[in-house]
Design an enzyme around this catalytic site. Sequence first.
Site, mmCIF file in Angstrom:
data_model
loop_
_atom_site.group_PDB
_atom_site.id
_atom_site.type_symbol
_atom_site.label_atom_id
_atom_site.label_comp_id
_atom_site.label_asym_id
_atom_site.label_seq_id
_atom_site.Cartn_x
_atom_site.Cartn_y
_atom_site.Cartn_z
ATOM 1 N N HIS A 204 5.602 6.547 -1.207
ATOM 2 C CA HIS A 204 6.360 5.311 -1.395
ATOM 3 C C HIS A 204 5.558 4.101 -0.930
ATOM 4 O O HIS A 204 4.737 4.203 -0.023
ATOM 5 C CB HIS A 204 7.692 5.366 -0.637
ATOM 6 N N HIS B 245 0.853 -1.196 0.000
ATOM 7 C CA HIS B 245 0.000 0.000 0.000
ATOM 8 C C HIS B 245 0.882 1.237 0.000
ATOM 9 O O HIS B 245 2.092 1.146 0.230
ATOM 10 C CB HIS B 245 -0.878 0.015 1.261
HETATM 11 P P1 ATP Z 1 4.482 -2.772 12.507
HETATM 12 O O1 ATP Z 1 4.430 -1.395 13.103
HETATM 13 O O2 ATP Z 1 3.589 -3.751 13.214
HETATM 14 O O3 ATP Z 1 5.849 -3.270 12.274
HETATM 15 P P2 ATP Z 1 3.578 -1.409 10.144
HETATM 16 O O4 ATP Z 1 4.561 -0.339 10.447
HETATM 17 O O5 ATP Z 1 3.475 -1.880 8.730
HETATM 18 O O6 ATP Z 1 3.840 -2.695 11.035
HETATM 19 P P3 ATP Z 1 1.683 0.348 11.271
HETATM 20 O O7 ATP Z 1 2.726 0.797 12.259
HETATM 21 O O8 ATP Z 1 0.299 0.129 11.786
HETATM 22 O O9 ATP Z 1 2.127 -0.988 10.576
HETATM 23 O O10 ATP Z 1 1.653 1.411 10.110
HETATM 24 C C1 ATP Z 1 0.657 1.445 9.122
HETATM 25 C C2 ATP Z 1 1.146 2.321 7.990
HETATM 26 O O11 ATP Z 1 1.383 3.642 8.482
HETATM 27 C C3 ATP Z 1 2.480 1.873 7.396
HETATM 28 O O12 ATP Z 1 2.500 2.235 6.026
HETATM 29 C C4 ATP Z 1 3.487 2.678 8.147
HETATM 30 O O13 ATP Z 1 4.659 2.888 7.390
HETATM 31 C C5 ATP Z 1 2.755 3.978 8.366
HETATM 32 N N1 ATP Z 1 3.155 4.628 9.610
HETATM 33 C C6 ATP Z 1 3.249 4.060 10.830
HETATM 34 N N2 ATP Z 1 3.614 4.941 11.767
HETATM 35 C C7 ATP Z 1 3.790 6.122 11.129
HETATM 36 C C8 ATP Z 1 4.175 7.432 11.545
HETATM 37 N N3 ATP Z 1 4.470 7.730 12.805
HETATM 38 N N4 ATP Z 1 4.233 8.393 10.607
HETATM 39 C C9 ATP Z 1 3.946 8.134 9.319
HETATM 40 N N5 ATP Z 1 3.569 6.932 8.866
HETATM 41 C C10 ATP Z 1 3.500 5.927 9.746
#
Ligand code: ATP
Length: 178
Positions: free
Chosen positions: A126, A44
């Site tokens: 990205h 995504h």
């Molecule tokens: P995990 O955190 O369990 O390793 P993940 O990072 O894929 O998995 P999430 O942390 O729920 O899952 O993030 C969901 C989406 O939002 C992902 O595309 C992640 O890169 C983005 N994301 C997460 N935290 C942030 C943040 N603080 N700022 C911007 N984007 C974020």
Amino acid sequence: VPETQRQRLFFALWPDASIREGIGAVRRNALGGVGRPIRPENLHLTLVFLGEVEPEGRMCAEAAAAAVRAPAFELRLDDLGWFRRSQIAWLGAAHLPRALEDLVNGLHDGLSHCGFPREERPFKAHVTLARKVRSAPSVVDFAPVPWLVQGFALVESIAQPQGVRYAPLAHWPLLPEG
Ligand code: ATP
Ligand code: MG
């Protein structure tokens, strides 16, 4: 609010099956098995990350999404890169379409009225291809993925023992192109 009513949410561009396949092919050809590949169904492009949200916040965010007026656009995924800090390899767009910039800014404007803190870092379009990539992948030639973006989604991030799963909850169309 009980913890069970909170959801971890983000707005994203959610690829259809053929775009998903195209992104997956770039991942396989360019990175092979480097790092920990993102499962195809999880690929995504995050627009705005909301974090842990209560039901009221979700309703406000959905209203903000519905109010955004931005046209459909083509996003050309033609740029492979690597973030040293987060150790991810990604597929992005060398050119940021104006409509995508408008979409993200429109979401931020609406969300600021919901009490979500505004993202300070500049938006970088990205798709994460793999995590735990310890060094910059070598440069390779690949066929860019042309993605006709006609809508965006609110997605829930669900932690599971076997890894995170993303569930699109709602979808909004963009305005017809041109
Ligand atoms: P995990 O955190 O369990 O390793 P993940 O990072 O894929 O998995 P999430 O942390 O729920 O899952 O993030 C969901 C989406 O939002 C992902 O595309 C992640 O890169 C983005 N994301 C997460 N935290 C942030 C943040 N603080 N700022 C911007 N984007 C974020
Ligand atoms: Mg995360």
